[in-house]
Design an enzyme around this catalytic site. Structure first.
Site, mmCIF file in Angstrom:
data_model
loop_
_atom_site.group_PDB
_atom_site.id
_atom_site.type_symbol
_atom_site.label_atom_id
_atom_site.label_comp_id
_atom_site.label_asym_id
_atom_site.label_seq_id
_atom_site.Cartn_x
_atom_site.Cartn_y
_atom_site.Cartn_z
ATOM 1 N N VAL A 424 0.770 -1.173 -0.057
ATOM 2 C CA VAL A 424 0.032 0.108 0.037
ATOM 3 C C VAL A 424 0.945 1.293 -0.229
ATOM 4 C CG1 VAL A 424 -2.125 -0.878 1.204
ATOM 5 C CG2 VAL A 424 -0.254 -0.263 2.511
ATOM 6 N N GLU A 425 0.077 2.398 -0.442
ATOM 7 C CA GLU A 425 0.841 3.788 -0.588
ATOM 8 C C GLU A 425 2.183 3.795 -1.146
ATOM 9 O OE1 GLU A 425 0.935 5.809 3.430
ATOM 10 O OE2 GLU A 425 -1.108 4.893 4.026
ATOM 11 N N GLY A 426 1.821 2.930 -2.339
ATOM 12 C CA GLY A 426 3.264 2.974 -2.974
ATOM 13 C C GLY A 426 3.968 1.486 -3.015
#
Ligand SMILES: Cc1cc2nc3c(=O)[nH]c(=O)nc-3n(C[C@H](O)[C@H](O)[C@H](O)COP(=O)(O)OP(=O)(O)OC[C@H]3O[C@@H](n4cnc5c(N)ncnc54)[C@H](O)[C@@H]3O)c2cc1C
Length: 649
Positions: A424-426
């Site tokens: 997540v988040e990249g």
């Protein structure tokens, strides 16, 4: 240009447009990549002041009984439910408004205290931590704080601080790392007062329970320099708007208590005043918000490492096999030492980046991305090593251990909960690309004008390119500084500082000549770019670790243990750095391309025969039944992605 290349170019253009071009403040890591190790910029280590620390400590002390009274992490894991009274109790003590300013009813905590508290909550129950961070790190409050109008802030921040749950909606079934493929469209009404949204968002944490969310949607493209330019726009969206539906709650390997779902938007009407910033600024806003927003994830990963050290070091001392505690057998003792060293480095990076975020005096886009990348990679490895140290008990659930009278240490849950952080988040791969792009910006700025139409190339060469490189390049061959001011580091650790300075110049030189060798084709050499990113990340981690150690040595009773820990991390990092430097020059990366191509062409299918490669019939039966039920309710094609994948079998 071929079709695939064109698609890739559109994706790259969208990514490039969403970059924050300006560097308004110094960046320690950008300088490190450019051959400049500015130790004085980070030293002495920015530890929390006593007053600030007390705010964080007091809040953690307040949360602890709430967590213990309302949440049983094992039960959350088993049932997938965080009790309502737990969420209510957390809201009542302001845990949903930690980062919101006091004037809007929030707690107004610093980034450092916020990250510390998120790490604490996650170390108790990772699912609860994910609820809180999805709400605050990437939810509505962050972008509004930075880009919202006064009216938007007045309208939403007090509600959110009180506990109106928020979410962030970017991902779609066909859109993960590459937002250029977004198919959720927001079409303006004729009077321009509203947008009509149609589409789906997938895996949205808090989505099924959110009152408000950031919704990313495509708005009509514009023409720029004769080229169509995609517009992705950020809206604040109220989930009680007609046409919005939670179509499915998703289940996962870990953090099983989160509310995460597939969301559908059918002719949903959103007022134009709910746009954050300008139309087309959506991804830029998301990326800028994520710079600080990302910092709770590394803090959480570090907290997991500390749990592994606490439990792990006791266990390897207590458990005896082959006539000695298992920690005395080198292959196992090594794991405890490595977890300790890497966790110390994770913390050093995280708290330093948080302090920079709080000071507002540094541009921390690369540092925050490195913190996310490094700490989550290390965190997963630590969790796995911890499971290994526990042997069979590591694989057994805490509840089963408890049921037969053993310590309920949830090692397998740690592994499952930790794993999501690399996605997540990249994802880690996207973080590497992002870091590489930012790290090369000094050079990209010099090179791009040669490719831009309408730029006087000779003038650019004479006025900018030549003077810059005539000054910069020779400097990279001069001896690096070797004595740095430290208060307490021993000679081994001071030598590591000198190594960082030398390697920073070597990195700058090597990157420059590699860029010259490959030109624009370097973009395809992801493994080489990853070598550079990993060298830079390890140099940053070494600098942060030595700085952290220097500060701890002032107060720590057992100084030797800190010197040894910092020295171990730096020695390991140096080994990796040397391997990465070698791999830039001498590698067999192309062989990976060849074999990956064979695999994608199905050339190994014959050899993989003999394993059960089909979807078991039971699954298929359930799958077909749920497709029917799902599509009866939500319309034909609403489950298209999975259907295509499975039905082709
Ligand atoms: C539990 C959970 C919570 C989530 N919460 C949210 C949320 O709140 N809001 C939200 O919007 N999204 C959320 N997501 C989605 C998450 O952000 C995406 O899963 C993530 O961005 C990756 O996208 P993807 O899964 O489509 O993978 P893909 O983009 O399809 O990537 C698949 C693999 O290919 C790699 N890859 C992709 N592109 C490249 C490239 N150019 N070069 C090299 N490798 C590449 C990736 O690193 C990955 O390993 C959540 C997901 C999960 C599982």
């Amino acid at each position: 240009m071929q079709v695939g290349d064109e698609k890739k170019q559109v994706s790259l253009d969208v990514a490039e447009d969403s970059r924050h071009e300006e560097w308004e403040a110094p960046s320690f890591v950008a300088d490190l990549f450019a051959g400049d190790f500015n130790w004085d910029q980070i030293h002495p280590y920015p530890l929390q002041s006593a007053e600030e620390k007390k705010i964080g400590d007091d809040y953690i002390a307040k949360l602890r009984p709430i967590l213990e009274q309302h949440i049983d992490p094992s039960e959350v894991d088993r049932t997938g439910i965080i009790p309502d009274d737990a969420i209510r109790a957390l809201k009542d003590v302001g845990a949903f408004g930690m980062k919101i300013a006091k004037e809007y009813g929030g707690l107004g905590l610093s980034q450092t205290n916020y990250s510390r508290i998120c790490a604490y909550i996650s170390s108790y129950c990772a699912s609860t931590g994910a609820w809180i961070t999805a709400h605050q790190s990437i939810g509505v409050a962050g972008p509004l704080k930075l880009f919202g109008t006064k009216e938007q802030k007045d309208r939403y921040l007090p509600r959110i601080a009180k506990g109106a749950v928020s979410a962030f909606g970017l991902t779609e079934p066909g859109v993960g790392s590459d937002p250029a493929k977004m198919t959720t469209f927001a079409t303006p009404t004729e009077d321009g007062k509203h947008y009509i949204v149609n589409g789906q968002k997938l895996w949205i944490t808090n989505g099924p329970v959110a009152e408000v969310m950031i919704l990313m949607a495509r708005t009509p493209s514009i023409m720029k320099n004769g080229k169509e330019k995609q517009q992705i726009t950020a809206f604040v969206f109220e989930t009680d708007t007609p046409g919005f539906e939670v179509v499915h709650r998703c289940d996962f390997m870990g953090i099983r208590g989160i509310q995460n779902g597939l969301l559908s938007f059918k002719d949903v009407k959103i007022p134009a005043e709910n746009i954050i910033g300008n139309p087309g600024d959506g991804l830029k806003i998301a990326l800028i918000t994520l710079v600080n927003g990302r910092l709770s994830i590394p803090a959480t990963a570090g907290a997991g490492g500390k749990k592994a050290i606490t439990y792990g070091s006791k266990w390897v001392k207590q458990r005896e096999q082959w006539g000695a505690p298992i920690g005395k057998h080198q292959n196992t003792g090594y794991k405890v030492a490595r977890i300790a060293a890497e966790t110390y480095a994770s913390e050093a990076i995280t708290w330093m980046s948080c302090a920079f975020a709080d000071s507002g005096k540094m541009d921390i886009r690369i540092e925050a991305a490195m913190a996310k990348y490094f700490c989550t990679e290390v965190g997963c490895q630590n969790a796995d090593d911890f499971l290994q140290i526990r042997g069979g008990r590591g694989y057994e659930t805490a509840e089963s251990l408890a049921a037969r009278g053993e310590d309920p240490v949830p090692a397998e849950r740690f592994v499952r909960d930790a794993r999501i952080a690399r996605i997540v988040e990249g994802t880690s791969e996207i973080m590497r690309l992002y870091i590489a792009r930012e790290a090369m910006d000094t050079h990209v700025r010099q090179i791009v004008p040669f490719m831009k139409p309408g730029v006087n190339k000779l003038q650019h060469f004479l006025k900018s390119f030549f003077p810059f490189y005539a000054g910069w390049l020779p400097k990279q061959f001069l001896p690096a500084k070797s004595d740095f001011k430290t208060d307490h580091l021993d000679s081994r650790n001071r030598a590591h500082l000198a190594y960082i300075a030398r390697s920073s110049k070597r990195l700058a030189r090597t990157m420059f000549f590699t860029m010259a060798k490959y030109g624009p084709k370097l973009e395809r050499e992801q493994m080489i770019m990853s070598n550079f990113v990993d060298i830079g990340t390890d140099l940053f981690a070494m600098a942060a670790t030595l700085n952290y150690a220097d500060a701890h040595l002032a107060t720590c009773a057992d100084k030797q243990s800190i010197q040894d820990l910092a020295d171990l991390f730096c020695s390991d990092a140096r080994k990796r750095i040397e391997t990465n430097f070698k791999a830039v020059k001498k590698n067999h990366n192309n062989k990976y391309n060849v074999v990956a191509g064979h695999a994608m062409d199905g050339k190994y299918d014959w050899w993989c025969d003999g394993t059960y490669e089909d979807v078991p019939p039971g699954y298929m039966k359930n799958f077909n039944a749920s497709i029917k039920a799902f599509e009866a309710k939500h319309g034909e094609g609403s489950m298209a992605v999975e259907e295509e994948l499975l039905v082709s079998k």
